[in-house]
Design an enzyme around this catalytic site. Structure first.
Site, short mmCIF file in Angstrom:
data_model
loop_
_atom_site.label_atom_id
_atom_site.label_comp_id
_atom_site.label_asym_id
_atom_site.label_seq_id
_atom_site.Cartn_x
_atom_site.Cartn_y
_atom_site.Cartn_z
N ASP A 159 -6.24 -8.90 4.82
CA ASP A 159 -5.39 -8.64 3.65
C ASP A 159 -5.78 -9.56 2.49
OD1 ASP A 159 -4.27 -7.26 5.67
OD2 ASP A 159 -2.29 -8.17 5.56
N HIS A 161 -4.12 -8.80 -0.68
CA HIS A 161 -2.82 -8.80 -1.37
C HIS A 161 -2.91 -9.21 -2.83
CE1 HIS A 161 -0.30 -7.60 1.90
NE2 HIS A 161 -0.65 -8.61 2.68
N ASP A 188 -4.58 -3.29 2.74
CA ASP A 188 -3.66 -4.23 2.09
C ASP A 188 -4.36 -5.01 0.99
OD1 ASP A 188 -1.76 -3.29 3.75
OD2 ASP A 188 -1.39 -5.15 4.83
N ASN A 220 -1.03 -0.37 4.79
CA ASN A 220 0.30 0.17 4.51
C ASN A 220 0.71 -0.04 3.05
OD1 ASN A 220 0.43 -2.68 5.23
ND2 ASN A 220 2.63 -2.49 5.05
N HIS A 221 0.03 -0.93 2.33
CA HIS A 221 0.36 -1.17 0.93
C HIS A 221 -0.41 -0.23 0.00
CE1 HIS A 221 2.91 -4.63 1.54
NE2 HIS A 221 2.03 -5.09 2.39
#
Length: 222
Positions: A159, A161, A188, A220-221
């Protein structure tokens, strides 16, 4: 006949503490992330519901708003619309590794000097063609793992982010994507950090230039 550990009981219990503490920490982060996503979805539902009710109550206002959006939505700009004062990278087909590298260097300089943002025309070019790549991809990808004697490497990144600085650091340590230096980003990319757009542009520019240099899984993001 039973056997016992050669370590004192105190050392054994102490050695087990970091694992338990790490597990609790990961659990807390996972729960926090789940709570954030739940709050975001609930807020989105509320905002949509309010918008729909206002549109139903004041249809003429909704129509005016839609007309203003149409008028304020600029047409896609071409290369000729790039101002002379623009100092950023020029990104257009045919896509090359050199262009992607120039975007990477630009983001490094931008973080240090506050240089211009990437021009919207180039952002649109990357996004439009990047979307077409993923639209034609299968739902499940098979990523080739290079052999030890192949002269190639596969670097797996978790991730990010929205933390562009992390991606720039990874590329500085391991080298940018290339035919012999491949990357797998395990989703992500977005959320939390302020630079998810920049990361997406950077990864897509390498993907457009060299399809087998970089693989991107949907998290999932996304």
């Amino acid at each position: 006949m039973g056997c016992s550990s050669s370590k004192p009981a105190e050392e054994v219990s102490k050695g087990a503490e970091p694992d338990a503490r790490t597990e609790r920490t990961y659990g807390a982060w996972a729960q926090s992330e789940e709570n954030d996503e739940h709050d975001f979805l609930e807020a989105q539902k509320t905002a949509t519901s309010v918008q729909n009710k206002l549109s139903a109550m004041y249809p003429e206002k909704n129509q005016e708003q839609q007309e203003r959006k149409k008028q304020s939505n600029p047409k896609k700009k071409g290369r000729s619309d790039i101002p002379d004062r623009y100092t950023g990278p020029h990104l257009k087909a045919p896509w090359t590794i050199e262009q992607a590298d120039s975007l990477l260097d630009f983001f490094v300089r931008q973080s240090q000097t506050g240089a211009d943002l990437t021009h919207v025309s180039y952002v649109e070019n990357i996004l439009h063609e990047g979307i077409e790549i993923f639209r034609n991809m299968p739902s499940v990808m098979k990523v080739p793992v290079p052999g030890q004697d192949s002269g190639k490497t596969l670097i797996v990144v978790g991730d990010t982010h929205g933390q562009l600085a992390d991606v720039l650091y990874i590329f500085s340590v391991h080298g940018p994507p290339s035919p012999t230096n491949c990357y797998l980003f395990n989703g992500d990319i977005a959320d939390r950090g302020p630079a998810a757009v920049e990361i997406c542009l950077l990864l897509l520019s390498y993907k457009l230039a060299c399809d087998e240099c970089i693989y991107i899984n949907r998290g999932n993001h996304e």
